[in-house]
Design a protein around this motif. Sequence first.
Motif, mmCIF file in Angstrom:
data_model
loop_
_atom_site.group_PDB
_atom_site.id
_atom_site.type_symbol
_atom_site.label_atom_id
_atom_site.label_comp_id
_atom_site.label_asym_id
_atom_site.label_seq_id
_atom_site.Cartn_x
_atom_site.Cartn_y
_atom_site.Cartn_z
ATOM 1 N N PHE A 1 0.831 -1.203 0.000
ATOM 2 C CA PHE A 1 0.000 0.000 0.000
ATOM 3 C C PHE A 1 0.867 1.256 0.000
ATOM 4 N N ILE A 2 1.995 1.200 0.692
ATOM 5 C CA ILE A 2 2.920 2.336 0.672
ATOM 6 C C ILE A 2 3.451 2.542 -0.736
ATOM 7 N N LEU A 3 3.907 1.476 -1.383
ATOM 8 C CA LEU A 3 4.358 1.582 -2.772
ATOM 9 C C LEU A 3 3.245 2.104 -3.661
ATOM 10 N N GLY A 4 2.006 1.675 -3.402
ATOM 11 C CA GLY A 4 0.874 2.095 -4.219
ATOM 12 C C GLY A 4 0.676 3.597 -4.260
ATOM 13 N N GLN A 5 1.152 4.299 -3.248
ATOM 14 C CA GLN A 5 1.029 5.756 -3.228
ATOM 15 C C GLN A 5 1.798 6.404 -4.379
#
Length: 336
Positions: A288-292
């Motif tokens: 989810f962090i990468l998804g940002q």
Amino acid sequence: MPQTLSYRVETHRLAAPFRISGYVFEASDVVVVELDDGRNRGRGEAAGVYYLGDEAPQIVEALEQNRAAIEACGSREEVRQILPPGGARNAVDCSMWELEALRSGIPAHRLAGIDAPRPLVTTFTLGADEPSKMAEGARNYASAKAIKIKLTGSFELDIERVRAIREARPDVWLGVDANQGFDRSVLPALVQAMARQNVSLIEQPLARGSEADLEGFESPIPIAADESVLDLADVPGLVGRFQVVNIKLDKCGGLTEALLMAKEARRLGLGVMVGNMVGTSLAMAPAFILGQLCDYVDLDGPTFLKEDRVPSVQYSDGEIWCPDDVWGSQSAVLAA
């Protein structure tokens, strides 16, 4: 600071069999790694990469073979040197992220340079089935804003699948994932058929190792590399062949490598996507962090499970949100 390594293998049953090109999933075996320094405990989850023979037994073997080095390592960069890309490194790397967040008192997303994460529109995936059943599945994803369709390489049937889903859901963003199911000879016809159904992304149409067949191929729909890109070293070779790179933490070996890949892809003019192997919310949280930082987000893995962890990521109105109590902050430790 040294830490103690522990791990466990968990089997998470799927709510229903999930079919892609050449493979049917009925359960997901994941390895949960914990690193404990006596005061703080970091966690990471990995499923590995089934088509590379990197699954729970191989992950466990890698952890045991490198136990001493993992327990002595002092940074995430050291983890990249100790373990090759794959599930074992992913689980250890994510554990190190959470451990660093707890030691510093700074949430993992801020350590990654993300001050205020936002909910992300995610794709919801339809496994390959009869067209009418897939259309029904698309209607059941009533709140979805984006749907990804698994193809099998059966050209006419796949076209019918996409057509049926588009008729059922004329409103949503559609992408297709071929999972290496086609060859170069049918690619122009496949792209044309997908364009007629307003498909916005074609993922991995050709087999890994056939990347040169895409050299100079012009497509009105972006083509994403999945199996064709594993880690940072693979990214430059995508230029002129793919337009998007699908980064998965289990492939590349964790959030540290994934962030480097996203930065390099941007530098080279490639779009960025985050994907997942089927796993629990503990695996989705670092992704989810990468998804940002991504153009495309495919983080629906827990929706296929009979039961997810608690606390868990949240799905609402076609979006995924990861609360602080899932992973990577003091709140997560209190909730665990």
